[in-house]
Motif scaffolding. Sequence first.
Motif, PDB file in Angstrom:
ATOM      1  N   TYR A   1       0.840  -1.202   0.000  1.00 30.91           N
ATOM      2  CA  TYR A   1       0.000   0.000   0.000  1.00 30.91           C
ATOM      3  C   TYR A   1       0.875   1.252   0.000  1.00 30.91           C
ATOM      4  O   TYR A   1       0.672   2.163  -0.812  1.00 30.91           O
ATOM      5  N   TYR A   2       1.857   1.310   0.896  1.00 34.89           N
ATOM      6  CA  TYR A   2       2.748   2.473   0.939  1.00 34.89           C
ATOM      7  C   TYR A   2       3.520   2.624  -0.373  1.00 34.89           C
ATOM      8  O   TYR A   2       3.705   3.741  -0.862  1.00 34.89           O
ATOM      9  N   THR A   3       3.959   1.525  -0.959  1.00 32.68           N
ATOM     10  CA  THR A   3       4.675   1.591  -2.244  1.00 32.68           C
ATOM     11  C   THR A   3       3.770   2.187  -3.312  1.00 32.68           C
ATOM     12  O   THR A   3       4.192   3.076  -4.066  1.00 32.68           O
ATOM     13  N   ALA A   4       2.530   1.730  -3.382  1.00 35.10           N
ATOM     14  CA  ALA A   4       1.587   2.247  -4.375  1.00 35.10           C
ATOM     15  C   ALA A   4       1.317   3.739  -4.152  1.00 35.10           C
ATOM     16  O   ALA A   4       1.267   4.520  -5.113  1.00 35.10           O
ATOM     17  N   MET A   5       1.169   4.152  -2.897  1.00 33.68           N
ATOM     18  CA  MET A   5       0.913   5.566  -2.610  1.00 33.68           C
ATOM     19  C   MET A   5       2.133   6.426  -2.944  1.00 33.68           C
ATOM     20  O   MET A   5       2.002   7.519  -3.501  1.00 33.68           O
ATOM     21  N   ARG A   6       3.317   5.941  -2.632  1.00 31.32           N
ATOM     22  CA  ARG A   6       4.540   6.692  -2.981  1.00 31.32           C
ATOM     23  C   ARG A   6       4.696   6.807  -4.494  1.00 31.32           C
ATOM     24  O   ARG A   6       5.147   7.843  -4.997  1.00 31.32           O
ATOM     25  N   GLU A   7       4.343   5.760  -5.230  1.00 30.86           N
ATOM     26  CA  GLU A   7       4.395   5.828  -6.688  1.00 30.86           C
ATOM     27  C   GLU A   7       3.392   6.836  -7.220  1.00 30.86           C
ATOM     28  O   GLU A   7       3.698   7.600  -8.145  1.00 30.86           O
ATOM     29  N   LEU A   8       2.195   6.865  -6.652  1.00 29.42           N
ATOM     30  CA  LEU A   8       1.186   7.853  -7.051  1.00 29.42           C
ATOM     31  C   LEU A   8       1.679   9.266  -6.755  1.00 29.42           C
ATOM     32  O   LEU A   8       1.558  10.169  -7.587  1.00 29.42           O
ATOM     33  N   ILE A   9       2.255   9.456  -5.585  1.00 30.73           N
ATOM     34  CA  ILE A   9       2.804  10.769  -5.206  1.00 30.73           C
ATOM     35  C   ILE A   9       3.901  11.177  -6.187  1.00 30.73           C
ATOM     36  O   ILE A   9       3.912  12.317  -6.676  1.00 30.73           O
ATOM     37  N   ALA A  10       4.800  10.279  -6.513  1.00 30.07           N
ATOM     38  CA  ALA A  10       5.892  10.580  -7.447  1.00 30.07           C
ATOM     39  C   ALA A  10       5.356  10.874  -8.845  1.00 30.07           C
ATOM     40  O   ALA A  10       5.838  11.797  -9.513  1.00 30.07           O
ATOM     41  N   SER A  11       4.347  10.132  -9.279  1.00 31.58           N
ATOM     42  CA  SER A  11       3.791  10.342 -10.621  1.00 31.58           C
ATOM     43  C   SER A  11       3.149  11.716 -10.756  1.00 31.58           C
ATOM     44  O   SER A  11       3.011  12.234 -11.861  1.00 31.58           O
ATOM     45  N   ARG A  12       2.787  12.323  -9.663  1.00 31.41           N
ATOM     46  CA  ARG A  12       2.180  13.656  -9.673  1.00 31.41           C
ATOM     47  C   ARG A  12       3.186  14.742  -9.272  1.00 31.41           C
ATOM     48  O   ARG A  12       2.794  15.865  -8.995  1.00 31.41           O
ATOM     49  N   ALA A  13       4.456  14.375  -9.213  1.00 28.64           N
ATOM     50  CA  ALA A  13       5.531  15.318  -8.863  1.00 28.64           C
ATOM     51  C   ALA A  13       5.270  15.979  -7.509  1.00 28.64           C
ATOM     52  O   ALA A  13       5.419  17.191  -7.350  1.00 28.64           O
ATOM     53  N   LEU A  14       4.932  15.153  -6.523  1.00 25.42           N
ATOM     54  CA  LEU A  14       4.604  15.665  -5.187  1.00 25.42           C
ATOM     55  C   LEU A  14       5.503  15.103  -4.088  1.00 25.42           C
ATOM     56  O   LEU A  14       5.253  15.335  -2.911  1.00 25.42           O
ATOM     57  N   THR A  15       6.537  14.383  -4.456  1.00 22.74           N
ATOM     58  CA  THR A  15       7.374  13.705  -3.467  1.00 22.74           C
ATOM     59  C   THR A  15       7.874  14.647  -2.378  1.00 22.74           C
ATOM     60  O   THR A  15       7.846  14.311  -1.191  1.00 22.74           O
ATOM     61  N   GLU A  16       8.323  15.826  -2.757  1.00 25.54           N
ATOM     62  CA  GLU A  16       8.855  16.768  -1.764  1.00 25.54           C
ATOM     63  C   GLU A  16       7.787  17.305  -0.813  1.00 25.54           C
ATOM     64  O   GLU A  16       8.103  17.918   0.206  1.00 25.54           O
ATOM     65  N   HIS A  17       6.513  17.050  -1.119  1.00 21.63           N
ATOM     66  CA  HIS A  17       5.421  17.580  -0.304  1.00 21.63           C
ATOM     67  C   HIS A  17       4.877  16.584   0.716  1.00 21.63           C
ATOM     68  O   HIS A  17       4.009  16.939   1.515  1.00 21.63           O
ATOM     69  N   PHE A  18       5.362  15.348   0.691  1.00 19.45           N
ATOM     70  CA  PHE A  18       4.865  14.327   1.616  1.00 19.45           C
ATOM     71  C   PHE A  18       5.979  13.866   2.541  1.00 19.45           C
ATOM     72  O   PHE A  18       7.071  13.545   2.092  1.00 19.45           O
ATOM     73  N   VAL A  19       5.674  13.856   3.838  1.00 15.99           N
ATOM     74  CA  VAL A  19       6.619  13.413   4.858  1.00 15.99           C
ATOM     75  C   VAL A  19       6.017  12.193   5.545  1.00 15.99           C
ATOM     76  O   VAL A  19       5.027  12.296   6.276  1.00 15.99           O
ATOM     77  N   PHE A  20       6.590  11.022   5.267  1.00 15.78           N
ATOM     78  CA  PHE A  20       6.189   9.795   5.947  1.00 15.78           C
ATOM     79  C   PHE A  20       7.052   9.680   7.198  1.00 15.78           C
ATOM     80  O   PHE A  20       8.273   9.646   7.108  1.00 15.78           O
ATOM     81  N   HIS A  21       6.410   9.655   8.341  1.00 21.19           N
ATOM     82  CA  HIS A  21       7.137   9.679   9.616  1.00 21.19           C
ATOM     83  C   HIS A  21       6.704   8.518  10.497  1.00 21.19           C
ATOM     84  O   HIS A  21       5.702   7.856  10.226  1.00 21.19           O
ATOM     85  N   ASP A  22       7.463   8.292  11.559  1.00 23.48           N
ATOM     86  CA  ASP A  22       7.124   7.230  12.506  1.00 23.48           C
ATOM     87  C   ASP A  22       5.757   7.492  13.129  1.00 23.48           C
ATOM     88  O   ASP A  22       5.306   8.646  13.235  1.00 23.48           O
ATOM     89  N   TRP A  23       5.122   6.403  13.550  1.00 21.26           N
ATOM     90  CA  TRP A  23       3.824   6.486  14.218  1.00 21.26           C
ATOM     91  C   TRP A  23       3.941   7.382  15.444  1.00 21.26           C
ATOM     92  O   TRP A  23       4.927   7.314  16.174  1.00 21.26           O
ATOM     93  N   VAL A  24       2.968   8.226  15.678  1.00 18.89           N
ATOM     94  CA  VAL A  24       3.003   9.186  16.780  1.00 18.89           C
ATOM     95  C   VAL A  24       2.367   8.552  18.020  1.00 18.89           C
ATOM     96  O   VAL A  24       1.229   8.094  17.977  1.00 18.89           O
ATOM     97  N   PRO A  25       3.105   8.525  19.143  1.00 11.71           N
ATOM     98  CA  PRO A  25       2.515   7.989  20.375  1.00 11.71           C
ATOM     99  C   PRO A  25       1.337   8.849  20.829  1.00 11.71           C
ATOM    100  O   PRO A  25       1.313  10.064  20.600  1.00 11.71           O
ATOM    101  N   GLN A  26       0.386   8.228  21.469  1.00 11.30           N
ATOM    102  CA  GLN A  26      -0.848   8.902  21.878  1.00 11.30           C
ATOM    103  C   GLN A  26      -0.583  10.176  22.683  1.00 11.30           C
ATOM    104  O   GLN A  26      -1.250  11.191  22.478  1.00 11.30           O
ATOM    105  N   HIS A  27       0.401  10.158  23.574  1.00  9.54           N
ATOM    106  CA  HIS A  27       0.632  11.332  24.422  1.00  9.54           C
ATOM    107  C   HIS A  27       1.147  12.536  23.622  1.00  9.54           C
ATOM    108  O   HIS A  27       1.079  13.673  24.104  1.00  9.54           O
ATOM    109  N   LEU A  28       1.644  12.315  22.397  1.00  8.93           N
ATOM    110  CA  LEU A  28       2.112  13.435  21.567  1.00  8.93           C
ATOM    111  C   LEU A  28       1.083  13.894  20.537  1.00  8.93           C
ATOM    112  O   LEU A  28       1.335  14.845  19.796  1.00  8.93           O
ATOM    113  N   MET A  29      -0.058  13.227  20.478  1.00  7.36           N
ATOM    114  CA  MET A  29      -1.064  13.604  19.476  1.00  7.36           C
ATOM    115  C   MET A  29      -1.547  15.053  19.613  1.00  7.36           C
ATOM    116  O   MET A  29      -1.730  15.727  18.598  1.00  7.36           O
TER     117      MET A  29
END
Length: 185
Positions: free
Chosen positions: A111-139
């Motif tokens: 799923y992440y691979t497909a979404m990253r490919e879609l993002i790249a195909s639209r020239a949006l890679t620099e606009h998406f930040v995939f980050h580690d899961w956020v712990p509940q206390h930091l939400m």
Amino acid sequence: LIAISNYARDYYVHTMGRFYPEFASRVRVVHNGVDWAQYCPTTTHNIRARIPVDPQHDNIILHPHRPKPSKGLQQTIEVVDRLVHHHKIPNIKVLVPRWIESGIGVEVREYYTAMRELIASRALTEHFVFHDWVPQHLMPEYYNLGAVTLALGHFVEAFGNVPYESLGCGTPAIVARVATHRELL
């Protein structure tokens, strides 16, 4: 059964309730239960140490959802495509948490691979930040980091509190009109 809204209650009563006598009398509505003392405006020091964005420079869009097609990441990509390429809004950064199991499940990785490919195909890679899961206390800090939270999927949440937690932190939420969100918002 505990439901989050009258809409959810009615859904259960008119579906599975048809098969169980007196089901309607056994359903209770308990409205969302968000802790407004926790989900309120606050500083973002701790979350900024984890996620490489600058709220003074970046237009931050939050997509704080699990990696499922029904949770709306493709719709978020379409919105960002329009904002960047049609409306020419600079410095957009969309924050997307990587699910805890992303290193384990093949479906999640695909799923992440497909979404990253879609993002790249639209020239949006620099606009998406995939980050580690956020712990509940930091939400609360996470929600305060964003300019807007998107919840554009069609997944019918039983207790989908993301839009409300975001609103409690002072960050507007744009939400698809599905399930309980029709009534609660």
